[in-house]
Design an enzyme around this catalytic site. Structure first.
Site, PDB file in Angstrom:
ATOM      1  N   ASN A  28      31.733 -20.317 -30.862  1.00  0.00           N
ATOM      2  CA  ASN A  28      32.441 -21.526 -31.295  1.00  0.00           C
ATOM      3  C   ASN A  28      32.682 -21.433 -32.813  1.00  0.00           C
ATOM      4  O   ASN A  28      32.291 -22.302 -33.587  1.00  0.00           O
ATOM      5  CB  ASN A  28      31.659 -22.796 -30.930  1.00  0.00           C
ATOM      6  CG  ASN A  28      32.549 -24.027 -31.021  1.00  0.00           C
ATOM      7  OD1 ASN A  28      32.280 -24.963 -31.742  1.00  0.00           O
ATOM      8  ND2 ASN A  28      33.654 -24.010 -30.313  1.00  0.00           N
ATOM      9  N   HIS A  33      31.559 -19.424 -40.270  1.00  0.00           N
ATOM     10  CA  HIS A  33      31.262 -18.099 -39.703  1.00  0.00           C
ATOM     11  C   HIS A  33      32.203 -17.047 -40.273  1.00  0.00           C
ATOM     12  O   HIS A  33      31.786 -15.956 -40.647  1.00  0.00           O
ATOM     13  CB  HIS A  33      31.472 -18.100 -38.183  1.00  0.00           C
ATOM     14  CG  HIS A  33      30.538 -18.971 -37.409  1.00  0.00           C
ATOM     15  ND1 HIS A  33      30.956 -20.104 -36.748  1.00  0.00           N
ATOM     16  CD2 HIS A  33      29.215 -18.854 -37.158  1.00  0.00           C
ATOM     17  CE1 HIS A  33      29.926 -20.653 -36.130  1.00  0.00           C
ATOM     18  NE2 HIS A  33      28.858 -19.921 -36.359  1.00  0.00           N
ATOM     19  N   ARG A 183      28.368 -27.981 -34.229  1.00  0.00           N
ATOM     20  CA  ARG A 183      27.963 -29.287 -33.684  1.00  0.00           C
ATOM     21  C   ARG A 183      28.823 -30.429 -34.224  1.00  0.00           C
ATOM     22  O   ARG A 183      28.787 -31.526 -33.674  1.00  0.00           O
ATOM     23  CB  ARG A 183      26.477 -29.542 -33.952  1.00  0.00           C
ATOM     24  CG  ARG A 183      25.585 -28.620 -33.120  1.00  0.00           C
ATOM     25  CD  ARG A 183      24.127 -29.035 -33.138  1.00  0.00           C
ATOM     26  NE  ARG A 183      23.353 -28.308 -32.139  1.00  0.00           N
ATOM     27  CZ  ARG A 183      22.647 -27.193 -32.374  1.00  0.00           C
ATOM     28  NH1 ARG A 183      22.614 -26.667 -33.566  1.00  0.00           N
ATOM     29  NH2 ARG A 183      21.978 -26.610 -31.397  1.00  0.00           N
TER      30      ARG A 183
END
Ligand code: PAF
Length: 281
Positions: A28, A33, A183
Site C-alpha cells: 500500500n 515509501h 493507515r
C-alpha cells in the site's frame, strides 16, 4: 522490474544482483515509501523491495485482516520509479511452518508502542531477520516514521553482526504536516481534516524544548501531560506523548535535555485509526 514470489526465484536473482539495497514494506505504497527507494538508488546496484503483510506483528484485535493489500498498484509505482526487484511472497512461502524460532528484542520492545502493542516488535524483528536472510542485502532502509522500529532493527543488525548497513529514511509529510502512512487511508474526511493536529502538537513541544522551556524531567512530564490533555480534549485518545533520549528511548537525565539528543514520539487514536508520529529535537 522482476516480480518474485518464491525464495528460490529470489535466491537465483540475488546471485547476479551485485550490491543490493533493500526496502522492506507491507505494501500500500505512498510517497513516504517511494522516497526510501529513491534514497536507495545511489547506494547500490539493485534496489530490492519486499511486500509482505506480516501477521506476526499484529495483535489479535488489530487491523491485520483489513490492512490494505494493493499489489498490482504497488508494482506499478515501483516499476515507474525504477525498482529492480520486487519480492512478494505469500504467507506459506514466508512461513512454511509455524515460526517457533523468534527474535526477542530487549527492554526497548516493551516501551512506548510496545506497551500498547504487546509482541509487536518481536513480530517485526522476526520477520525482518528472516527477510534479511532471504534477500541478503548490503544496505537496508527503514523509515524514521517508525522510529522505535528503526532503533530495534538497527540494534538487532548490530548485535547479530549481520553484514548490512542500516539507513533511516526521513519521514515524508502531506502539505498540512500529516506524516504519510498506509493507515491514513482509514481516516474519514472529517478525521483527515483534523489529523495534522498530531504533528502540530509535536512541533510545539519541539519549539518549547529547543527554547529551553523544559529543563528537567518534571517539566518534560508536565509538557507531555498538557499536550496529551489538549489532544484528548479535542476528541483524540492518546496512548503516549513522550520526550525521550534518542539513544535508547528512555527518559533523559537533566544534562541530556539538549537539542540533538532527544526525540518526541506520539501515538494517538482518531476514531478507529491509530496514528503515530515523531520529531527529533
Ligand atoms: O515498517 C513496516 O512496514 C514493517 O514493520 C516491516 C519493517 C516491513 C516489517 O514487516
Amino acid at each position: 522490474m522482476k516480480i518474485l514470489h518464491t525464495l528460490d526465484a529470489l535466491r537465483a536473482a540475488r546471485a547476479h544482483a551485485g550490491r543490493v539495497v533493500f526496502v522492506p514494506t507491507m505494501g500500500n505504497l505512498h510517497d513516504g515509501h517511494l522516497s526510501l527507494m529513491t534514497d536507495a538508488r545511489s547506494r547500490g546496484d539493485t534496489i530490492a523491495v519486499s511486500i509482505f503483510v506480516n501477521r506476526l506483528q499484529f495483535g489479535p484485535n488489530e487491523d491485520f485482516d483489513r490492512y490494505p493489500r494493493t499489489l498490482a498498484e504497488d508494482a506499478e509505482k515501483l516499476r515507474s520509479i525504477g525498482v529492480d526487484l520486487l519480492f512478494a511472497p505469500d504467507e506459506t512461502e514466508l512461513y512454511p511452518e509455524p515460526q517457533n524460532y523468534v527474535v526477542e528484542p530487549p527492554g526497548i520492545q516493551h516501551l512506548l508502542d510496545g506497551e500498547f502493542r504487546p509482541g509487536h516488535f518481536r513480530g517485526v524483528a522476526t520477520v525482518v531477520l528472516k527477510l534479511l536472510n532471504m534477500v541478503q542485502p548490503d544496505v537496508a532502509i527503514f523509515g524514521k516514521k517508525d522510529y522505535q522500529q528503526l532503533m530495534v532493527l538497527t540494534a538487532m543488525v548490530r548485535q547479530f553482526a549481520l553484514p548490512i548497513t542500516v539507513v533511516g529514511g526521513e519521514t515524508v509529510r502531506a502539505a498540512d504536516g500529516l506524516a504519510l502512512s498506509s493507515r491514513n487511508g482509514y481516516l474519514s474526511a472529517s478525521e483527515r481534516a483534523v489529523a495534522p493536529r498530531l504533528h502540530r502538537t509535536l512541533n510545539e513541544i519541539v519549539r518549547i524544548v529547543q527554547n529551553g522551556g523544559a529543563a528537567d524531567q518534571a517539566a518534560l512530564t508536565a509538557l507531555e501531560q498538557r499536550a496529551t490533555a489538549e489532544l484528548d480534549g479535542a476528541g483524540w485518545k492518546t496512548d503516549y506523548i513522550a520526550i525521550r533520549r534518542r539513544v535508547d528511548l528512555l527518559p533523559p537525565e537533566a544534562d541530556e535535555i539538549a537539542p540533538g539528543r532527544l526525540v518526541v514520539l506520539a501515538a494517538s487514536r482518531l476514531g478507529q485509526t491509530r496514528l503515530i508520529d515523531n520529531l527529533e529535537i
